[in-house]
Design an enzyme around this catalytic site. Structure first.
Site, PDB file in Angstrom:
ATOM      1  CB  THR A   1      82.771 -56.364 -21.040  1.00 39.33           C
ATOM      2  OG1 THR A   1      82.337 -55.459 -20.026  1.00 39.33           O
ATOM      3  CG2 THR A   1      83.539 -57.490 -20.376  1.00 39.33           C
ATOM      4  CG  PHE A  49      82.949 -61.411 -22.853  1.00 42.10           C
ATOM      5  CD1 PHE A  49      82.649 -62.033 -21.646  1.00 42.10           C
ATOM      6  CD2 PHE A  49      82.296 -60.231 -23.178  1.00 42.10           C
ATOM      7  CE1 PHE A  49      81.704 -61.492 -20.790  1.00 42.10           C
ATOM      8  CE2 PHE A  49      81.354 -59.678 -22.318  1.00 42.10           C
ATOM      9  CZ  PHE A  49      81.053 -60.316 -21.120  1.00 42.10           C
TER      10      PHE A  49
END
Ligand code: PEP
Ligand code: MN
Length: 687
Positions: free
Chosen positions: A283, A285
């Site tokens: 992921t 960020f």
């Protein structure tokens, strides 16, 4: 003599001792490596120009790691994965040497969405520890929106939000917040998601009746879950929340898919690891702040942009061409629909490079001329370690960047002003389309209508009249900036509604003045073009807000403003993102009192030389006298203005505002008759 075998000794004990010893060595070796990295960092620190990232060196390191790993019987994929972490950590160690950010003198506070143990909280802890020498604290919020509110409200220094996932793609709510709110990207973190299945202590996998987790995590572990016969899937708001919740289930038959850290922090047993379908699940960020932070130019950076294009053929290709001609690698492009203008898109683009490096800075200046809206969301250190799968096989030679073709076309002339005869702005890229009209590119546009909207019948009649005369946009003030507070101040919201209705009936986009920041949403909702009046040209707070608006702005020259000041005022709007600015010469205050103001016709060719922005002229407020309006209009066209904004009224004698300068139907016809041959002689077309 053979060592006697101790019958009580577990045969695994010696092997485990060997593992423990290897682990100790691993740590020592890593510490040695990072110590050497620090020494490299301090050498690089001493050289203020050489880049921190040596791509060629990284390539060589990767190739030899993979080769060595394979010769030892380890998989290349595994070696790459470990190396990714090592290189990431090494880069950040070096970065800390050149970090000149000031410390706040207190702990830095960063918000994230979720609860303790969530992937977001791990990423936030890691990023802050690596970034700052100061103490930091992280705090969880229920929603992305709450993180943003707390950040903008000053409660937080930073917010860390997930923007995309390598399996699930873009995280729409976060992208929307970045588009809509005044946020700046100052760093990124790539976080590896590694799911485990956790249960209440003592519960074996076989006892589970259901597994709860965030829907994305359940999907990512689909194959594993399908293998668990009769086990239900329970969607939960987040992975760490699911972990916390299993403790409340009395019989312990509910498990949670979460991170190893979340399982540990809630005291759960881990009953399965490595349960995701995809081996690599990451992921990305973004660290958001209230203002930009400019990274050291030696860092390997990314620059994130948000732009909206005019609906022209080839406009996306042209915008991307500008980026590629700067030799900048595009790492992400994504479009986001805009509900208020169906089938027009905002594009999110990430490019490798520092926004202040000459090639990229030049490309950004050029990009402004082909976008309606352009915002630099941030320039920040890139955390992606690029790993080419075939790197080890045949490392490709680095391609020389394409020759730069960056015409230094400043949207407006930044100080110092370019000398006369220097590179002219490329005006072909500056054409702005509003409804059926084009400002620039060999067109001439007439905007006309009354000074003020007085009633629905008045503005409808005015619309009919100006349209018949050849105007393609309708003007009318709803909020009037009057010299006297006792004079008619405009109909306000009612005026906006009447104007919009008149525009609708005659298919004319409407132009009206916005006086205050508070009125912007209302005016945006009713008008197609926003006008900033002469009295507001220096209202920088208003201009900044208009930079965030997605509507064209006519910026009038202040009564005592120089051309340079007009250009710098425009820069306030452009810098905020809005590239749709039309400059308007409307006369300046001089010692001459024979006219309301003195029309500075020379500003038209002067501006032409300095900017790609369209330039229109308002002869009405310059003249203040209907008889003088027509000759001034002709002079403006002859001087090369891209159009005119002219006051006209169906019954000037009844006008509540500026009646002396309002053109009648006949005057308007005479003006257009005089204009057409000039436009034709210049090889331009009407509207
Ligand atoms: C207007 O256009 O109605 C107006 C008030 O103009 P200015 O701001 O140029 O005076
Ligand atoms: Mn007026």
């Amino acid at each position: 003599m053979a060592t006697p075998v101790n019958p009580n000794q577990d045969p695994l004990d010696p092997v485990r001792m060997e593992i423990d010893e290897a682990d100790r060595q691993l740590i020592q070796i890593l510490a040695r490596r990072f110590d050497a990295v620090r020494r490299v960092g301090s050498v690089k620190h001493a050289s203020p120009t050489s880049p921190l990232l040596d791509t060629e060196r990284e390539r060589r390191v990767q190739a030899s790691w993979v080769q060595d790993a394979e010769s030892q019987g380890l998989s290349a994929a595994f070696a790459r994965r470990i190396l990714r972490e090592v290189l990431n950590h090494s880069r950040r160690l070096q970065e800390s040497f050149i970090d000149t950010r000031e410390t706040l003198g207190r702990a830095i506070v960063c918000g994230y969405q979720g609860v303790k143990g969530a992937y977001s909280s791990q990423a936030a802890t890691h990023l802050l520890a690596m970034r700052s020498k100061a103490e930091s604290r992280i705090t969880g919020f229920a929603t992305f929106q709450e993180v943003v509110e707390a950040l903008l409200g000053g409660e937080l220094d930073y917010g860390l939000l997930p923007v995309e996932n390598s399996i699930g793609g873009s995280i729409l709510d976060v992208n929307r917040l970045i588009c809509d709110r005044d946020l700046h990207i100052v760093d990124e973190e790539i976080w590896g998601v590694e799911h485990v299945l956790a249960t209440k202590p003592g519960t074996p996998l076989s006892a589970l009746k259901s597994v709860r987790s965030h829907p994305a995590a359940l999907t990512q572990c689909d194959t594993f879950l399908r293998g668990l016969d009769g086990v239900e899937r329970e969607p939960w708001f987040d992975t760490a929340g699911a972990a916390a919740s299993v403790l409340d289930v009395a019989d312990g038959t509910v498990g949670a898919i979460c991170s190893e850290e979340a399982a540990a922090s809630y005291g759960l047993d881990i009953v399965a690891r490595g349960i995701a379908d995809q081996d690599r699940n990451e992921t990305r960020f973004l660290l958001l702040a209230r203002g930009p932070e400019t990274p050291d130019p030696r860092l390997h950076c990314k620059t994130s942009l948000l732009f909206r294009l005019n609906h022209h053929e080839g406009s996306l290709a042209r915008a991307l061409g500008v980026i590629s001609s700067a030799g900048a690698n595009l790492t992400r492009i994504e479009s986001r629909p805009q509900p208020e203008t169906p089938w027009e898109y905002l594009f999110f683009v990430d490019v490798e490079g520092h926004s202040e490096a000459p090639a990229l800075a030049g490309a950004l200046r050029q990009l402004r001329t082909c976008c309606n809206h352009l915002r630099v969301l941030g320039c920040y250190p890139s955390r992606t370690v690029r790993q080419d799968r075939h790197l080890d096989v045949d490392a490709p030679a680095t391609l020389a960047p394409a020759p730069l073709d960056i015409v230094e076309t400043c949207p407006v002339a930044p100080p110092p002003m370019p000398a006369a005869g220097s590179t002219r702005p490329d005006r072909t890229k500056g054409a702005l389309r509003i409804g059926g009209s084009t400002f620039g590119e060999g067109h001439f546009v007439l905007i006309s209508g009354p000074c003020a909207v007085e009633s629905l019948p008045q503005i409808v009649e005015a619309a009919r009249m100006v349209r018949a005369a050849g105007a393609t946009l309708l003007r009318g003030g709803a909020f009037k900036p009057r010299t006297s507070p006792y004079a008619f101040q405009g109909l306000g919201l009612e005026g906006l509604r009447f104007l919009k209705e008149a525009g609708r009936q005659f298919d004319l986009p409407v132009v009206t003045e916005v006086l205050t920041i508070e009125d912007i949403p209302l005016v945006v909702a009713h008008a197609d073009v926003l006008q900033v009046g002469a009295r507001n040209m220096h209202n920088f707070a208003l201009l900044k807000e208009l930079g965030r608006v997605d509507k064209p702005v006519i910026l009038k020259r202040g009564m005592s403003a120089t051309v340079k000041e007009l250009l710098l005022a425009a820069e306030y709007i452009l810098a905020g993102g809005n590239q749709q600015v039309i400059l308007c010469e409307r006369g300046i205050r001089t010692f001459e009192t024979a006219t309301r103001a003195t029309l500075d016709v020379s500003s038209v060719p002067v501006l032409r030389r300095l900017t790609h922005l369209p330039i229109i002229v308002d002869p009405s407020h310059a003249a203040g006298d209907r008889e003088l309006v027509v000759p001034l209009a002709l002079a403006a066209a002859a001087a090369g203005a891209d159009g005119l904004i002219v006051e006209a009224h169906p019954h000037p004698e009844e006008a509540l505002c500026d009646k002396e300068q309002a053109l009648t139907r006949e005057d308007l016809a005479a003006m257009v008759a005089g204009l057409r041959p000039i436009i034709t002689a210049q090889g331009r077309v009407w509207a």
